[in-house]
Design a protein around this motif. Sequence first.
Motif, short mmCIF file in Angstrom:
data_model
loop_
_atom_site.label_atom_id
_atom_site.label_comp_id
_atom_site.label_asym_id
_atom_site.label_seq_id
_atom_site.Cartn_x
_atom_site.Cartn_y
_atom_site.Cartn_z
N GLY A 269 -13.72 -4.70 5.46
CA GLY A 269 -13.00 -4.91 4.11
C GLY A 269 -12.46 -6.42 4.24
N SER A 270 -12.58 -6.91 5.35
CA SER A 270 -11.58 -8.47 5.39
C SER A 270 -10.32 -8.22 5.50
N LEU B 225 -16.07 -8.58 -2.79
CA LEU B 225 -16.01 -8.23 -1.26
C LEU B 225 -16.65 -6.97 -0.88
N THR C 46 -5.21 -7.07 -10.47
CA THR C 46 -4.68 -7.86 -9.15
C THR C 46 -3.07 -8.25 -9.45
N SER D 168 -5.08 -14.34 2.05
CA SER D 168 -6.48 -13.72 2.17
C SER D 168 -7.40 -14.88 2.63
N TYR E 118 0.89 -1.11 0.19
CA TYR E 118 0.06 0.03 -0.20
C TYR E 118 0.95 1.19 0.05
N ASN F 98 -6.09 -10.96 5.81
CA ASN F 98 -4.74 -11.06 5.63
C ASN F 98 -3.82 -11.29 6.62
N TYR G 38 -9.46 -13.16 -7.31
CA TYR G 38 -8.24 -12.68 -7.22
C TYR G 38 -7.07 -12.87 -8.36
N GLU H 260 0.92 -12.80 -0.20
CA GLU H 260 -0.18 -12.28 0.49
C GLU H 260 -1.26 -13.64 0.90
N PHE I 63 -1.33 -5.00 -8.97
CA PHE I 63 -1.15 -4.73 -7.71
C PHE I 63 -0.12 -5.57 -7.06
N ILE J 94 -9.21 -2.37 -7.64
CA ILE J 94 -9.60 -3.73 -7.41
C ILE J 94 -11.02 -3.62 -6.87
N TYR K 230 -14.30 -8.85 -8.26
CA TYR K 230 -13.86 -8.65 -6.75
C TYR K 230 -15.16 -8.31 -5.83
#
Length: 342
Positions: free
Chosen positions: A170-171, A63, A222, A293, A44, A175, A215, A291, A225, A55, A61
């Motif tokens: 945001g879940s 979510l 993604t 998730s 980030y 992470n 994802y 990552e 990212f 995203i 996505y």
Amino acid sequence: MPADYKILAEHDYADSFTERDAFALDVLVGLSSPRKTLSSKYFYDSRGSELFQQITRLPEYYLTAVEREILVTYRDRIAGHLEREPFNLIELGAGFSDKTMTLLRHFHGQGLTFQFVPIDISESATHQLVVSVGKDLPECEVHALVAEYFDGIKWMNNRYRRRNIVLFLGSSIGNFTHNEACFFLRNLWNSLNDDDLVLIGFDLKKDIDLLLKAYNDTQGITSAFNLNLLERINRELGGHFEIGKFRHFGTYDVFAGGMESYLVSMARQNVFIEQIGRSFAFEPWEPIHTEYSYKYLVSEIETLAGETGFEVIEHLSDARQWFVDSLWKVQKSASPARLHRV
Ligand code: AVI
């Protein structure tokens, strides 16, 4: 209403040299280990935050859209848990979100008295948020903190003896590994008072094809990212990664119950990083883990709450049961025997 932000002076958060040193050290440790890793917390920077915003608007996505649905559907119900006395509405992670604005507008419209306290380590993200809320909802009192989450909450607690309502949406909890999630939640519990509330977003376990699509989007956002992590190393640490020689790979670990992201080296190569002063060797098809998730069952959410000292008030879910915003109450009076070691 005042809208401002404060950088907690006890810690030298603005010291970018220290931040860069910490980044370099994490990269050194991560790329030296037999299974190479880079932490997702470094996604980030400003480019990464911009890509993450993109995203959240992708059709695959789901979510963000389903959590928005939950908050719009249940904002009244959430407001019903907030008694008429003034409270602090604390949001952990200050990325500007229309989901939070939905709650702010609703609480304000209901005549609830509160100050909005977003806490984030990034000064630029915090500044942007304060400006946006000031523009969209000038009547809302905003006192943002540039700080580590728990330092920020403790600082608030010492100054304003009010009930705290903490949003961790945001879940983001996904992470964390299970141990990290327990550690984080127990720290949160420690920083709060009996009867404070937390609202945490959990992405639920579901059809694996939906997860894989979310994802591995078709527009490649993604992937960009994930690859931005290598670009960030190039920009900030004088890395010499050739981005075209790595590819994004997002997969689901059925045993762990989570999506995992990797950057895979497509050739044998050595990459020199100037700030670290050494090269890192990559075999063809060697992965770097970037990552986790994790996805949850409702029963796993309940176990996590119990293990870390919270009482579940209710689970708020969307029509398809893809996501849960779980409302928990801090239980300081519970017998310690209920708590597992974390
Ligand atoms: C921020 N976090 C909750 C996102 C997630 O779904 O794990 C980050 C993300 N990674 C890939 N896409 C989105």
